[in-house]
Enzyme design. Structure first.
Site, PDB file in Angstrom:
ATOM      1  N   ALA A  90       0.814  -1.222   0.000  1.00  0.00           N
ATOM      2  CA  ALA A  90       0.000   0.000   0.000  1.00  0.00           C
ATOM      3  C   ALA A  90       0.843   1.266   0.000  1.00  0.00           C
ATOM      4  CB  ALA A  90      -0.928   0.003   1.217  1.00  0.00           C
ATOM      5  N   LYS A  91       2.127   1.131   0.328  1.00  0.00           N
ATOM      6  CA  LYS A  91       3.082   2.253   0.359  1.00  0.00           C
ATOM      7  C   LYS A  91       2.506   3.472   1.082  1.00  0.00           C
ATOM      8  CE  LYS A  91       5.601   0.769  -3.752  1.00  0.00           C
ATOM      9  NZ  LYS A  91       4.736  -0.375  -4.135  1.00  0.00           N
ATOM     10  N   ARG A  92       1.990   3.244   2.268  1.00  0.00           N
ATOM     11  CA  ARG A  92       1.441   4.338   3.062  1.00  0.00           C
ATOM     12  C   ARG A  92       2.565   5.249   3.535  1.00  0.00           C
ATOM     13  NH1 ARG A  92      -3.252   3.788   0.836  1.00  0.00           N
ATOM     14  NH2 ARG A  92      -4.713   2.320   1.791  1.00  0.00           N
TER      15      ARG A  92
END
Length: 232
Positions: A90-92
């Site tokens: 998700a590469k938050r």
């Protein structure tokens, strides 16, 4: 580590659906995606050949709206049902209450075992996820990514030290605050950087797992990766 030993594999299987490239079409996006990955996982089971982790990329599902998100939920359930660790790509990368909300979404709603994170905003970005590390949840922090324009920022030097090295030093520092459940994303397309970072992490005080994307379509070589990891 446990899954890799049990499955006798270091492979993390990306699960990034593109409807136009799926030959068998269902009545809608949800059914097409779920059927596609169900068949793959059933084949893994029948052949007794499993990846050590599965990594669905959130955006590939969200692009299809609620049908895609429902598909993601069902795919996550399929993976968990086979006792394969689930990494939500998700590469938050946000701070404060927003980061806490993202962490709750990833670990409480999607019930992922680990997530990918962007460290650009510093410890504030990582902290909420590190708290979940105390509950056994993991986070992989972007250190040196596999995309061509990673050099735009990640290779910039600070006092003769590239930024990806500075980020890696922070990953080691932060790992202690995450109960050791913090890893590094290092692209397979940047093999010299992987070699350098592998040497650094191996000599550090923390045990840092790697997520190594970019093998296959992006041009990374599994043979080169294994050469580096085996120290040859």
């Amino acid at each position: 580590q446990s899954a890799a030993n049990e499955k006798n594999s270091l492979i993390c299987m990306g699960m990034d659906p593109v409807l136009e490239e799926i030959s068998i079409q269902g009545k809608n996006a949800e059914e097409t995606i779920v059927s596609f990955y169900s068949q793959i996982l059933d084949a893994c089971k029948s052949e007794n050949v499993f990846p050590s982790a599965c990594k669905p990329n959130y955006a590939f599902y969200a692009q299809y709206g609620f049908e895609g998100l429902r598909a993601l939920q069902r795919v996550c359930e399929l993976v968990r049902g086979m006792r394969i660790p689930l990494i939500l790509d998700a590469k938050r990368g946000d701070i404060g209450k927003t980061s806490e909300a993202y962490a709750k979404e990833v670990f409480d709603f999607w019930k992922a075992d680990a997530v990918t994170l962007s460290p650009y905003m510093g410890w504030d970005t990582i902290q909420a996820f590190a708290e979940w590390g105390k509950k056994g949840k993991g986070s992989y922090v972007l250190a040196r990514t596999s995309n061509p324009s990673a050099i735009d920022f990640q290779s910039l030097e600070i006092n003769a030290t590239p930024l990806y090295q500075k980020v890696s030093e922070k990953i080691v520092e932060w790992s202690a605050k995450a109960n050791g459940n913090l890893g590094a994303v290092i692209g397979a397309t940047s093999i010299q950087e992987l070699e350098k970072l592998h040497a650094y992490f191996s000599s550090s005080a923390q045990s840092i797992p790697y997520l190594i994307p970019g093998i296959g379509k992006q041009g990374g070589s599994i043979l080169e990766v294994m050469r580096v990891l085996s120290g040859q």
